[in-house]
Design a protein around this motif. Structure first.
Motif, mmCIF file in Angstrom:
data_model
loop_
_atom_site.group_PDB
_atom_site.id
_atom_site.type_symbol
_atom_site.label_atom_id
_atom_site.label_comp_id
_atom_site.label_asym_id
_atom_site.label_seq_id
_atom_site.Cartn_x
_atom_site.Cartn_y
_atom_site.Cartn_z
ATOM 1 N N LEU A 38 0.846 -1.212 0.000
ATOM 2 C CA LEU A 38 0.000 0.000 0.000
ATOM 3 C C LEU A 38 0.877 1.257 0.000
ATOM 4 C CD1 LEU A 38 -2.673 1.642 0.554
ATOM 5 C CD2 LEU A 38 -2.251 1.229 2.995
ATOM 6 N N ALA A 39 1.860 1.273 0.881
ATOM 7 C CA ALA A 39 2.703 2.472 1.009
ATOM 8 C C ALA A 39 3.461 2.746 -0.283
ATOM 9 C CB ALA A 39 3.671 2.309 2.177
ATOM 10 N N ARG A 40 4.001 1.705 -0.888
ATOM 11 C CA ARG A 40 4.766 1.927 -2.123
ATOM 12 C C ARG A 40 3.847 2.448 -3.234
ATOM 13 N NH1 ARG A 40 8.984 3.840 -1.420
ATOM 14 N NH2 ARG A 40 8.536 4.318 -3.558
ATOM 15 N N ASP A 41 2.662 1.901 -3.277
ATOM 16 C CA ASP A 41 1.666 2.343 -4.258
ATOM 17 C C ASP A 41 1.358 3.834 -4.082
ATOM 18 O OD1 ASP A 41 0.438 1.051 -6.247
ATOM 19 O OD2 ASP A 41 -1.416 0.589 -5.167
ATOM 20 N N VAL A 42 1.116 4.189 -2.834
ATOM 21 C CA VAL A 42 0.745 5.570 -2.527
ATOM 22 C C VAL A 42 1.913 6.517 -2.820
ATOM 23 C CG1 VAL A 42 0.283 7.099 -0.577
ATOM 24 C CG2 VAL A 42 -1.038 5.011 -0.830
ATOM 25 N N LEU A 43 3.114 6.125 -2.404
ATOM 26 C CA LEU A 43 4.267 7.017 -2.592
ATOM 27 C C LEU A 43 4.579 7.181 -4.079
ATOM 28 C CD1 LEU A 43 6.391 5.708 0.417
ATOM 29 C CD2 LEU A 43 5.418 8.008 0.196
ATOM 30 N N ASP A 44 4.463 6.098 -4.845
ATOM 31 C CA ASP A 44 4.695 6.214 -6.299
ATOM 32 C C ASP A 44 3.630 7.106 -6.941
ATOM 33 O OD1 ASP A 44 6.755 4.499 -5.915
ATOM 34 O OD2 ASP A 44 5.797 2.742 -6.823
ATOM 35 N N GLY A 45 2.380 6.914 -6.530
ATOM 36 C CA GLY A 45 1.287 7.718 -7.093
ATOM 37 C C GLY A 45 1.458 9.194 -6.762
ATOM 38 N N LEU A 46 1.894 9.468 -5.531
ATOM 39 C CA LEU A 46 2.067 10.874 -5.137
ATOM 40 C C LEU A 46 3.144 11.549 -5.980
ATOM 41 C CD1 LEU A 46 1.994 11.393 -1.271
ATOM 42 C CD2 LEU A 46 0.415 12.277 -2.988
ATOM 43 N N GLN A 47 4.182 10.782 -6.324
ATOM 44 C CA GLN A 47 5.233 11.378 -7.175
ATOM 45 C C GLN A 47 4.633 11.859 -8.492
ATOM 46 O OE1 GLN A 47 8.164 8.157 -7.227
ATOM 47 N NE2 GLN A 47 9.599 9.515 -6.189
ATOM 48 N N ARG A 48 3.671 11.120 -8.994
ATOM 49 C CA ARG A 48 3.034 11.546 -10.258
ATOM 50 C C ARG A 48 2.240 12.824 -10.049
ATOM 51 N NH1 ARG A 48 0.400 6.287 -12.987
ATOM 52 N NH2 ARG A 48 0.101 7.750 -14.699
ATOM 53 N N VAL A 49 1.597 12.942 -8.897
ATOM 54 C CA VAL A 49 0.790 14.137 -8.640
ATOM 55 C C VAL A 49 1.692 15.371 -8.461
ATOM 56 C CG1 VAL A 49 -0.878 15.185 -7.056
ATOM 57 C CG2 VAL A 49 -1.082 12.762 -7.650
ATOM 58 N N PHE A 50 2.811 15.180 -7.758
ATOM 59 C CA PHE A 50 3.749 16.303 -7.578
ATOM 60 C C PHE A 50 4.603 16.527 -8.837
ATOM 61 C CE2 PHE A 50 3.016 15.552 -3.032
ATOM 62 C CZ PHE A 50 3.080 16.825 -2.489
ATOM 63 N N GLN A 51 4.514 15.579 -9.799
ATOM 64 C CA GLN A 51 5.344 15.602 -11.002
ATOM 65 C C GLN A 51 6.821 15.657 -10.610
ATOM 66 O OE1 GLN A 51 3.747 17.100 -14.530
ATOM 67 N NE2 GLN A 51 1.835 17.784 -13.637
ATOM 68 N N THR A 52 7.206 14.617 -9.864
ATOM 69 C CA THR A 52 8.587 14.515 -9.416
ATOM 70 C C THR A 52 9.044 13.070 -9.441
ATOM 71 O OG1 THR A 52 10.128 15.020 -7.620
ATOM 72 C CG2 THR A 52 7.945 14.288 -6.950
ATOM 73 N N SER A 53 10.363 12.878 -9.598
ATOM 74 C CA SER A 53 10.928 11.533 -9.440
ATOM 75 C C SER A 53 11.716 11.467 -8.130
ATOM 76 C CB SER A 53 11.823 11.199 -10.632
ATOM 77 O OG SER A 53 12.828 12.187 -10.725
ATOM 78 N N GLN A 54 11.595 12.524 -7.327
ATOM 79 C CA GLN A 54 12.340 12.602 -6.067
ATOM 80 C C GLN A 54 11.426 12.207 -4.899
ATOM 81 O OE1 GLN A 54 15.234 16.104 -6.534
ATOM 82 N NE2 GLN A 54 13.474 16.720 -7.748
ATOM 83 N N PRO A 55 11.998 12.020 -3.703
ATOM 84 C CA PRO A 55 11.164 11.509 -2.602
ATOM 85 C C PRO A 55 10.025 12.448 -2.216
ATOM 86 C CG PRO A 55 13.499 11.476 -2.003
ATOM 87 C CD PRO A 55 13.400 12.201 -3.312
ATOM 88 N N VAL A 56 8.900 11.819 -1.905
ATOM 89 C CA VAL A 56 7.772 12.536 -1.288
ATOM 90 C C VAL A 56 7.535 11.854 0.057
ATOM 91 C CG1 VAL A 56 5.331 13.164 -1.458
ATOM 92 C CG2 VAL A 56 6.707 12.992 -3.540
ATOM 93 N N VAL A 57 7.414 12.613 1.124
ATOM 94 C CA VAL A 57 7.128 12.000 2.424
ATOM 95 C C VAL A 57 5.744 12.414 2.896
ATOM 96 C CG1 VAL A 57 9.548 11.801 3.103
ATOM 97 C CG2 VAL A 57 8.259 13.853 3.741
ATOM 98 N N ILE A 58 5.153 11.544 3.719
ATOM 99 C CA ILE A 58 3.777 11.738 4.191
ATOM 100 C C ILE A 58 3.785 11.752 5.719
ATOM 101 C CG2 ILE A 58 1.428 10.822 4.178
ATOM 102 C CD1 ILE A 58 2.210 9.132 1.720
#
Ligand SMILES: Cc1ncc(COP(=O)(O)O)c(C=O)c1O
Length: 390
Positions: A38-58
């Motif tokens: 679940l976490a990997r899915d969410v973190l990968d999806g968030l990168q698409r929303v932020f339009q980034t290939s860098q880390p996003v933290v929640i």
């Protein structure tokens, strides 16, 4: 009251049924394999929303926590931060920076304009000692309905040849307005769950550039809960350094899917249609939008100025009592002078038509002088073939 409440504040926004259903699942072991997936899915999806290939933290926090994370991870006591008085939220972020022991250089503003990139360039060019370590900007000032041009601000920093980090608050723009963390060279993007991401409040986000991660290695502001380092480390395997908000993450996975399925370009175009139709309604009513520069109009919300002698909060009270609709209040120094119409998130043409009808009927019920025809002007705008989904 029968029927559904109209929640037309500019966040928290209406949570789609799909997201509510996703949240309503049994909580799972946050150290087990199902959670990691679940976490990997969410973190990968968030990168698409932020339009980034860098880390996003929640973080399990509101947007304010994500603001704090951006500052404490990148800066040291006494560091200079260039900030702009674009409205209530920019001032709250400034207050936080002061409380954390940062030296804020505040560019005053009239709460009707966004950040002027020329001002950024001039100020940074004059900072020969390089005392300014970060430029902090609110992309969409939720208190005023004014946007700032982040890509132009990045170009201004580069034109001045200045090494300051660029920190951007996208709390009310992420998932509604065009935003490109990587392409626009933003170092830390601050976001949260309860606006364009269509979730209940409770999650804060930071998207982090390589330069910001490097700054974190030497930044000395005290930090513990919001420290990026253990978060990024554990996230790599799909885990968190402390108990995550599991059920909100189920919801986030669903919300991100909805945005991706619709297509981000379509999401942004949809919000633009709502912004345009609402502004046409306001003009037809003979009222004035607070945002003074059409280049900076927000497609997320519209702040409407109340005619002199009329109290915006009394008007909002009547709209709530008569039509069961919540509109945004004037915040800070705008209290009583404006009301804000939220038109973001899980929202469609007929919801906008209902919202604007409630405003128009409310103006009449409150005895506010206005011209009728705002709703008709908005409907004409919505059916305009040029505004139809791509
Ligand atoms: C632009 C902006 N920044 C920051 C915040 C603060 O976020 P929160 O209330 O989730 O802590 C808000 C809240 O509406 C906001 O609109």
């Amino acid at each position: 009251m029968p029927g559904r409440h109209f929640l037309q504040i500019p966040g928290p926004t209406n949570v789609p049924d799909r997201v509510l259903r996703a949240i309503a699942q049994p909580t799972i072991d946050h150290r087990g394999p199902a959670f990691a997936a679940l976490a990997r899915d969410v973190l990968d999806g968030l990168q698409r929303v932020f339009q980034t290939s860098q880390p996003v933290v929640i973080y399990p926090s509101s947007g304010t926590g994500a603001w704090e994370a951006a500052l404490v991870n990148t800066l040291s006591p006494g560091d200079g931060v260039l900030m702009f008085e674009t409205g209530h939220f920019a001032m709250l972020w400034r207050d936080m920076a002061l409380r954390l022991g940062l030296q804020v250089e505040l560019v005053p503003g009239d709460w009707r304009h966004g950040v002027d990139p020329r001002h950024v360039e001039q100020t940074l060019a004059g900072d020969r000692e390089r005392t300014i370590k970060a430029v902090a900007v609110v992309h969409n000032e939720t208190s005023t309905g004014v946007t700032s041009r982040v890509a132009a601000i990045r170009r201004a920093i580069d034109a001045a040849g200045h090494p300051a980090l660029l920190l951007v608050d996208t709390i009310s723009s992420l998932g509604s307005l065009e935003y490109r963390h990587d392409e626009w060279g933003v170092d830390v993007t601050v976001g949260c769950s309860q606006k364009g991401l269509m979730l209940p409040p409770g999650l804060g986000f930071n998207a982090i550039s390589a330069k910001a991660q490097k700054a974190a290695a030497s930044a000395r502001l005290p930090r513990s809960y919001f420290d990026w380092e253990p978060m990024v480390r554990d996230n790599a395997a799909g885990f968190f350094p402390y108990t995550p908000a599991t059920n909100l993450l189920y919801g986030l996975r669903e919300a991100v899917r909805m945005l991706i399925d619709e297509g981000l370009a379509n999401v942004f175009a949809r919000h633009h249609r709502f912004g345009e139709a609402t502004r046409r309604a306001v003009a037809a009513w003979g009222l004035e939008v607070l945002c003074a520069d059409p280049e900076e109009y927000s497609d997320v919300l519209t702040a409407v100025m109340m005619p002199a002698g009329h109290d915006a909060d009394a008007f909002r009270r009547i709209v709530l009592e008569r039509f069961d609709m919540s509109l945004g209040a004037g915040l800070g120094r705008l209290k009583g002078q404006i009301f804000r119409i939220g038109h973001l998130g899980d929202f469609n043409d007929l919801m906008l038509a209902g919202t604007l009808s409630g405003v128009e009927m409310g103006l009449a019920a409150a005895g506010v002088p206005f011209m009728s025809g705002g709703v008709t002007a908005a409907l004409d705008s919505l059916v305009d073939v040029r505004s139809v989904r791509l």
